[in-house]
Design an enzyme around this catalytic site. Structure first.
Site, PDB file in Angstrom:
ATOM      1  N   ASP A  10     -25.476  26.155  -5.273  1.00 22.99           N
ATOM      2  CA  ASP A  10     -25.729  26.092  -6.719  1.00 22.99           C
ATOM      3  C   ASP A  10     -24.393  26.381  -7.404  1.00 22.99           C
ATOM      4  OD1 ASP A  10     -27.208  26.087  -9.217  1.00 22.99           O
ATOM      5  OD2 ASP A  10     -27.033  28.258  -9.228  1.00 22.99           O
ATOM      6  N   SER A  11     -24.378  26.216  -8.729  1.00 20.81           N
ATOM      7  CA  SER A  11     -23.161  26.555  -9.466  1.00 20.81           C
ATOM      8  C   SER A  11     -22.907  28.061  -9.447  1.00 20.81           C
ATOM      9  CB  SER A  11     -23.302  26.092 -10.915  1.00 20.81           C
ATOM     10  OG  SER A  11     -24.403  26.758 -11.512  1.00 20.81           O
ATOM     11  N   CYS A  73     -29.794  23.166  -7.236  1.00 18.69           N
ATOM     12  CA  CYS A  73     -29.254  23.065  -8.594  1.00 18.69           C
ATOM     13  C   CYS A  73     -29.732  21.748  -9.187  1.00 18.69           C
ATOM     14  CB  CYS A  73     -27.731  23.093  -8.542  1.00 18.69           C
ATOM     15  SG  CYS A  73     -26.958  22.802 -10.135  1.00 18.69           S
ATOM     16  N   GLU A 151     -26.086  34.718 -15.681  1.00 19.74           N
ATOM     17  CA  GLU A 151     -24.813  35.000 -15.005  1.00 19.74           C
ATOM     18  C   GLU A 151     -24.206  36.321 -15.491  1.00 19.74           C
ATOM     19  OE1 GLU A 151     -23.164  33.418 -12.438  1.00 19.74           O
ATOM     20  OE2 GLU A 151     -24.743  31.941 -12.169  1.00 19.74           O
ATOM     21  N   CYS A 183     -34.218  24.502 -14.060  1.00 18.25           N
ATOM     22  CA  CYS A 183     -32.891  25.038 -13.725  1.00 18.25           C
ATOM     23  C   CYS A 183     -33.170  26.230 -12.824  1.00 18.25           C
ATOM     24  CB  CYS A 183     -32.158  25.468 -14.995  1.00 18.25           C
ATOM     25  SG  CYS A 183     -30.639  26.404 -14.653  1.00 18.25           S
ATOM     26  N   HIS A 185     -31.637  28.831 -12.303  1.00 20.38           N
ATOM     27  CA  HIS A 185     -31.364  30.146 -12.888  1.00 20.38           C
ATOM     28  C   HIS A 185     -32.592  30.690 -13.623  1.00 20.38           C
ATOM     29  CE1 HIS A 185     -27.129  29.207 -12.206  1.00 20.38           C
ATOM     30  NE2 HIS A 185     -26.783  30.394 -12.657  1.00 20.38           N
TER      31      HIS A 185
HETATM   32  N1  DGL Z   1     -28.752  26.395 -11.687  1.00 25.60           N
HETATM   33  C1  DGL Z   1     -28.312  25.139 -12.128  1.00 25.60           C
HETATM   34  C2  DGL Z   1     -29.432  24.153 -12.330  1.00 25.60           C
HETATM   35  O1  DGL Z   1     -30.451  24.264 -11.693  1.00 25.60           O
HETATM   36  C3  DGL Z   1     -27.209  24.964 -13.118  1.00 25.60           C
HETATM   37  C4  DGL Z   1     -26.790  26.034 -14.035  1.00 25.60           C
HETATM   38  C5  DGL Z   1     -25.446  25.719 -14.665  1.00 25.60           C
HETATM   39  O2  DGL Z   1     -24.462  25.891 -13.954  1.00 25.60           O
HETATM   40  O3  DGL Z   1     -25.387  25.307 -15.836  1.00 25.60           O
HETATM   41  O4  DGL Z   1     -29.311  23.220 -13.084  1.00 25.60           O
END
Ligand code: DGL
Length: 281
Positions: A10-11, A73, A151, A183, A185
């Site tokens: 993931d990012s 992600c 984050e 997402c 996150h």
């Molecule tokens: N967790 C990521 C997603 O599912 C991306 C979050 C990001 O880096 O903007 O899209």
């Protein structure tokens, strides 16, 4: 049967929600997790850039001999899923289809909301994935600042709850009964999100269903790990601070994340710098 690790990426820390679900279902599997913190957040960046960053990370994971890739992600999946499936010989699992499958089976009034990063919403990846269920009405909304709060380790501040009100109120008013957390996150923000949308809206996240896909693919391909020895969990970050990633990973995943290695992508072979290790009291 294979002892090789599953590569998850993931990012940042969002993909840990998926890693946790995989560990729950497959406790014998070794995992190699990469957070591309050098390029995080992906959401506001052009999809072409996200594609390049993501392929660099996946190239490095394949170079480290993972037996499967999990794109944990949504933004990366929107940008490069097809490329990844053409490029690698190992199976590639992602998170959008599992979330869509779940939402289709959960909704009763056929009004489904999707919240995600700007990149994911603009790519229309969810519109495409829901196209097979044309009886559903889709209400999409980008929630760009949610990732920053995660984050920063913030899941409860007044600013976050106000932001959730701002993003989610219009979706609730459009009568959705199901909300896809598009997402990885966002499951860390489930408390704030359900506080705002209330009991009448079912939250759908892709973690468990993605882990089901991982399970199914491992078993069908006969590459599940069967040896009884302890699995190895490794966590890597590409950004400048492994300590920061370790702090967040510990906060969200628990103290079993004991060290994070700092790595560079696009520089195969990867030369891990000295790992940052949690000090045990
Ligand atoms: N967790 C990521 C997603 O599912 C991306 C979050 C990001 O880096 O903007 O899209």
């Amino acid at each position: 049967m294979s002892d090789r690790p599953i590569g998850i990426f993931d990012s940042g820390v969002g993909g840990l929600t998926v890693a946790r679900a995989i560990r729950d279902q497959l406790p014998r599997e070794s995992l190699l997790y990469v957070g591309d913190t050098a390029h995080s957040p992906y959401g506001p960046k052009p999809l072409a850039d996200v594609r390049r960053f993501a392929l660099e990370v996946l190239d490095d994971l394949v170079e480290q001999d993972v037996k499967m890739l999990v794109i944990a992600c949504n933004t990366a999946s929107s940008a490069m899923l097809r490329d990844a499936r053409e490029r690698y010989s190992v199976p590639v699992i992602e998170v959008i289809q599992p979330a869509v499958r779940t939402a289709v089976s959960v909704t009763r009034n056929h009004r489904v909301g999707v919240i995600a990063t700007e990149g994911t919403i603009l790519s229309r990846a969810y519109d495409d994935a829901f196209a097979a269920a044309p009886h559903l009405e889709l209400f999409s909304r980008a929630c760009p600042e949610f990732v920053d709060h995660v984050e920063a380790g913030d899941t409860t501040s007044r600013e976050l709850v106000a932001l959730a009100e701002h993003y989610l109120r219009p979706l609730v008013e459009s009568g959705i009964d199901t909300l896809v957390l598009g997402c990885t996150h966002y499951p860390f923000l489930k408390g704030a999100i359900s506080y705002v949308v209330g009991d009448g809206v079912q939250l759908v996240s892709s973690d468990t269903e993605t882990a089901n896909d991982v399970y199914r693919t491992l078993v069908q391909s006969g590459i599940e790990r069967t040896s009884p020895g302890r699995p190895v969990y490794r966590y890597e970050a590409t950004g400048t601070s492994a300590a920061e990633f370790l702090r967040l990973a510990e906060q969200f995943l628990g103290p079993e994340v004991s060290s994070v290695e700092l790595v560079e992508t696009g520089t195969i072979p990867i030369a891990p710098k000295s790992p940052t290790t949690r000090s045990t009291p």
